[in-house]
Scaffold this active site. Structure first.
Site, PDB file in Angstrom:
ATOM      1  N   CYS A  59      45.694 -74.532  13.386  1.00 14.25           N
ATOM      2  CA  CYS A  59      45.880 -73.778  14.634  1.00 14.25           C
ATOM      3  C   CYS A  59      46.247 -72.317  14.389  1.00 14.25           C
ATOM      4  O   CYS A  59      46.259 -71.517  15.328  1.00 14.25           O
ATOM      5  CB  CYS A  59      46.926 -74.448  15.510  1.00 14.25           C
ATOM      6  N   HIS A  98      49.332 -69.342  20.349  1.00 15.30           N
ATOM      7  CA  HIS A  98      48.521 -70.562  20.277  1.00 15.30           C
ATOM      8  C   HIS A  98      48.882 -71.448  21.464  1.00 15.30           C
ATOM      9  O   HIS A  98      50.056 -71.652  21.774  1.00 15.30           O
ATOM     10  CB  HIS A  98      48.811 -71.272  18.950  1.00 15.30           C
ATOM     11  N   ASN A 144      45.045 -78.160  23.830  1.00 13.11           N
ATOM     12  CA  ASN A 144      45.187 -77.485  22.536  1.00 13.11           C
ATOM     13  C   ASN A 144      43.828 -77.501  21.830  1.00 13.11           C
ATOM     14  O   ASN A 144      43.347 -78.559  21.429  1.00 13.11           O
ATOM     15  CB  ASN A 144      46.253 -78.238  21.721  1.00 13.11           C
TER      16      ASN A 144
HETATM   17  O1  UT7 Z   1      48.691 -77.369  17.484  1.00 12.54           O
HETATM   18  C1  UT7 Z   1      49.728 -77.350  16.580  1.00 12.54           C
HETATM   19  C2  UT7 Z   1      50.994 -77.238  17.227  1.00 12.54           C
HETATM   20  N1  UT7 Z   1      51.341 -78.485  17.909  1.00 12.54           N
HETATM   21  C3  UT7 Z   1      52.340 -78.457  18.734  1.00 12.54           C
HETATM   22  O2  UT7 Z   1      52.884 -77.402  18.973  1.00 12.54           O
HETATM   23  C4  UT7 Z   1      52.848 -79.749  19.326  1.00 12.54           C
HETATM   24  C5  UT7 Z   1      54.346 -79.733  19.280  1.00 12.54           C
HETATM   25  N2  UT7 Z   1      54.969 -80.910  19.933  1.00 12.54           N
HETATM   26  C6  UT7 Z   1      54.920 -81.096  21.241  1.00 12.54           C
HETATM   27  O3  UT7 Z   1      54.281 -80.366  21.972  1.00 12.54           O
HETATM   28  C7  UT7 Z   1      55.737 -82.229  21.818  1.00 12.54           C
HETATM   29  O4  UT7 Z   1      56.605 -82.741  20.824  1.00 12.54           O
HETATM   30  C8  UT7 Z   1      54.861 -83.383  22.375  1.00 12.54           C
HETATM   31  C9  UT7 Z   1      54.147 -82.927  23.632  1.00 12.54           C
HETATM   32  C10 UT7 Z   1      53.867 -83.850  21.352  1.00 12.54           C
HETATM   33  C11 UT7 Z   1      55.748 -84.565  22.782  1.00 12.54           C
HETATM   34  O5  UT7 Z   1      56.748 -84.149  23.702  1.00 12.54           O
HETATM   35  P1  UT7 Z   1      58.267 -84.565  23.495  1.00 12.54           P
HETATM   36  O6  UT7 Z   1      59.030 -84.007  24.616  1.00 12.54           O
HETATM   37  O7  UT7 Z   1      58.653 -84.150  22.096  1.00 12.54           O
HETATM   38  O8  UT7 Z   1      58.192 -86.126  23.657  1.00 12.54           O
HETATM   39  P2  UT7 Z   1      58.677 -87.259  22.644  1.00 12.54           P
HETATM   40  O9  UT7 Z   1      57.778 -87.307  21.445  1.00 12.54           O
HETATM   41  O10 UT7 Z   1      60.133 -87.099  22.428  1.00 12.54           O
HETATM   42  O11 UT7 Z   1      58.434 -88.565  23.495  1.00 12.54           O
HETATM   43  C12 UT7 Z   1      59.214 -88.839  24.667  1.00 12.54           C
HETATM   44  C13 UT7 Z   1      58.794 -90.158  25.234  1.00 12.54           C
HETATM   45  C14 UT7 Z   1      58.716 -91.292  24.203  1.00 12.54           C
HETATM   46  O12 UT7 Z   1      59.155 -92.466  24.816  1.00 12.54           O
HETATM   47  P3  UT7 Z   1      60.655 -93.022  24.548  1.00 12.54           P
HETATM   48  O13 UT7 Z   1      60.746 -93.226  23.070  1.00 12.54           O
HETATM   49  O14 UT7 Z   1      61.550 -91.925  25.039  1.00 12.54           O
HETATM   50  O15 UT7 Z   1      60.706 -94.265  25.351  1.00 12.54           O
HETATM   51  C15 UT7 Z   1      57.240 -91.399  23.932  1.00 12.54           C
HETATM   52  O16 UT7 Z   1      56.858 -92.695  23.520  1.00 12.54           O
HETATM   53  O17 UT7 Z   1      57.471 -90.042  25.789  1.00 12.54           O
HETATM   54  C16 UT7 Z   1      56.645 -91.092  25.282  1.00 12.54           C
HETATM   55  N3  UT7 Z   1      55.267 -90.600  25.231  1.00 12.54           N
HETATM   56  C17 UT7 Z   1      54.410 -90.687  26.248  1.00 12.54           C
HETATM   57  N4  UT7 Z   1      54.534 -91.226  27.478  1.00 12.54           N
HETATM   58  C18 UT7 Z   1      53.479 -91.141  28.295  1.00 12.54           C
HETATM   59  C19 UT7 Z   1      54.668 -89.963  24.199  1.00 12.54           C
HETATM   60  N5  UT7 Z   1      53.413 -89.632  24.551  1.00 12.54           N
HETATM   61  C20 UT7 Z   1      53.227 -90.070  25.818  1.00 12.54           C
HETATM   62  C21 UT7 Z   1      52.159 -90.030  26.704  1.00 12.54           C
HETATM   63  N6  UT7 Z   1      52.308 -90.562  27.936  1.00 12.54           N
HETATM   64  N7  UT7 Z   1      50.977 -89.454  26.402  1.00 12.54           N
END
Ligand code: UT7
Length: 325
Positions: free
Chosen positions: A119, A252, A282
């Site tokens: 990216c 990005h 993305n």
């Molecule tokens: O391109 C390179 C750069 N990439 C990035 O910059 C990505 C960086 N990371 C992010 O943008 C975020 O970490 C994400 C969008 C990937 C995830 O967001 P988050 O606020 O960090 O969520 P999380 O991973 O802490 O997940 C929270 C909850 C989890 O459930 P529990 O464990 O709290 O019950 C996940 O299982 O959300 C759940 N979850 C979803 N729920 C519904 C994860 N993905 C999904 C989904 N739909 N698609």
């Protein structure tokens, strides 16, 4: 040798199939995977993304963007003397997508190669093109970010498959007596390779390891917020400019929370942040030139404006380019 390189035209292309969060959620539900428009919008700011048809490659998307950028610059393909394509989803293992794209433009002879910095690929490619122009190796470069990330998504992994899309953006970068690229700042730290990767590789006619994207979202999030601020400040320092002199911040486009966090840390009003992640998702190396072109065509970014571009992603890689349009 000319002292500067400057962007003289921008272009972009999105494949026609637009997939909303609701549509994707329905497709995933059919596989037993639960997600929702609400979760995706709240956590990322993404509302839709575009997916290319199965037979469409990165160079197919890139050549559309390149032609548009050439038209905007008032240049013909025959005048191009350097092509750099930033991509992590190349058409083939080799040759480069840049060489394939060169042929699709109907030209031959000029150097053409891919840059692989995930990216951060576009800021890497722009920095290389700037250096080649300033040292006299090129006068009229096409710098393209083109991706078909839909090909490497694991549609059984809701934590990643809702985040990415396909597309391409391009700029024409020309030798100039007027300042264009003011400073750039690039970094990599390979010890973080495992937090965002596609670990598979081709060996003996087979794919060894998984050829699908893996990401530790929270680890990437934390690193991204830190390095985007650091890199922007380093770039400003190199250019001898203050954050108040930035007219537009184009980071990005991965997550609206990371982008707004970066703008706040740089003490920039959110009105100066260019946002396309809502409609594109993305698109990795394509996201910055896609956003830049939309901002130019939408009348936001104008000639003379000072723009900060910022990339961050797999590698771990990151970097920034400060430029005058
Ligand atoms: O391109 C390179 C750069 N990439 C990035 O910059 C990505 C960086 N990371 C992010 O943008 C975020 O970490 C994400 C969008 C990937 C995830 O967001 P988050 O606020 O960090 O969520 P999380 O991973 O802490 O997940 C929270 C909850 C989890 O459930 P529990 O464990 O709290 O019950 C996940 O299982 O959300 C759940 N979850 C979803 N729920 C519904 C994860 N993905 C999904 C989904 N739909 N698609």
């Amino acid at each position: 040798m000319t002292p500067f390189s400057r962007i003289t035209g921008t272009g972009s292309y999105l494949p026609p199939r637009r997939v909303t969060n609701d549509e994707l959620a329905r497709e995933l539900a059919a596989r037993g995977i639960e997600t929702s428009d609400q979760w995706i919008v709240e956590r990322t700011g993404i509302r839709a993304r575009h997916f290319a048809a199965p037979d469409v490659t990165s160079s197919d998307l890139g050549v559309h963007a390149a032609k548009q950028a050439l038209e905007a610059a008032g240049r013909s393909a025959a005048e191009v003397d350097l092509i750099i394509v930033a991509t992590s989803t190349p058409d083939m293992v080799f040759p480069s997508s840049a060489a394939i794209l060169q042929n699709k433009l109907g030209i031959a002879g000029c150097p053409a190669f891919d840059v692989q910095a995930v990216c951060s690929g576009f800021v890497y490619a722009l920095t290389v093109a700037d250096a080649m122009i300033r040292t006299g190796s090129a006068k009229c470069a096409l710098v393209i970010g083109a991706e078909v990330f839909s090909r490497i998504l694991d549609f059984n992994d809701r934590t990643t498959c809702v985040l990415f899309g396909d597309g391409a953006g391009a700029v024409v970068l020309e030798a100039s007596t007027e300042p264009g690229i003011l400073a750039s700042d690039l970094h990599a730290d390979g010890k973080h390779a495992g937090i965002l990767c596609v670990p598979g590789h081709v060996s003996g006619g087979n794919v060894l390891g998984t050829p699908l994207l893996h990401m530790d979202g929270q680890a990437v999030f934390k690193l991204a917020v830190r390095v985007l601020e650091e890199s922007a400040r380093a770039c400003l320092h190199k250019a001898g400019k203050a954050n108040t002199e930035i007219d537009w911040l184009i980071p990005h486009q991965a997550n609206i929370r990371i982008m707004e966090g970066t703008a706040r840390k740089l003490k920039m009003p959110l009105e100066k942040l260019v946002v396309t992640v809502d409609e594109h998702g993305n698109t990795s190396a394509a996201s910055i030139p896609l956003a830049l072109d939309e901002a130019v065509r939408g009348g936001k970014v104008k000639k003379g404006d000072t723009v900060m571009l910022e990339g961050v992603g797999g590698g771990f890689t990151w970097g920034a380019v400060l430029l005058n349009m």
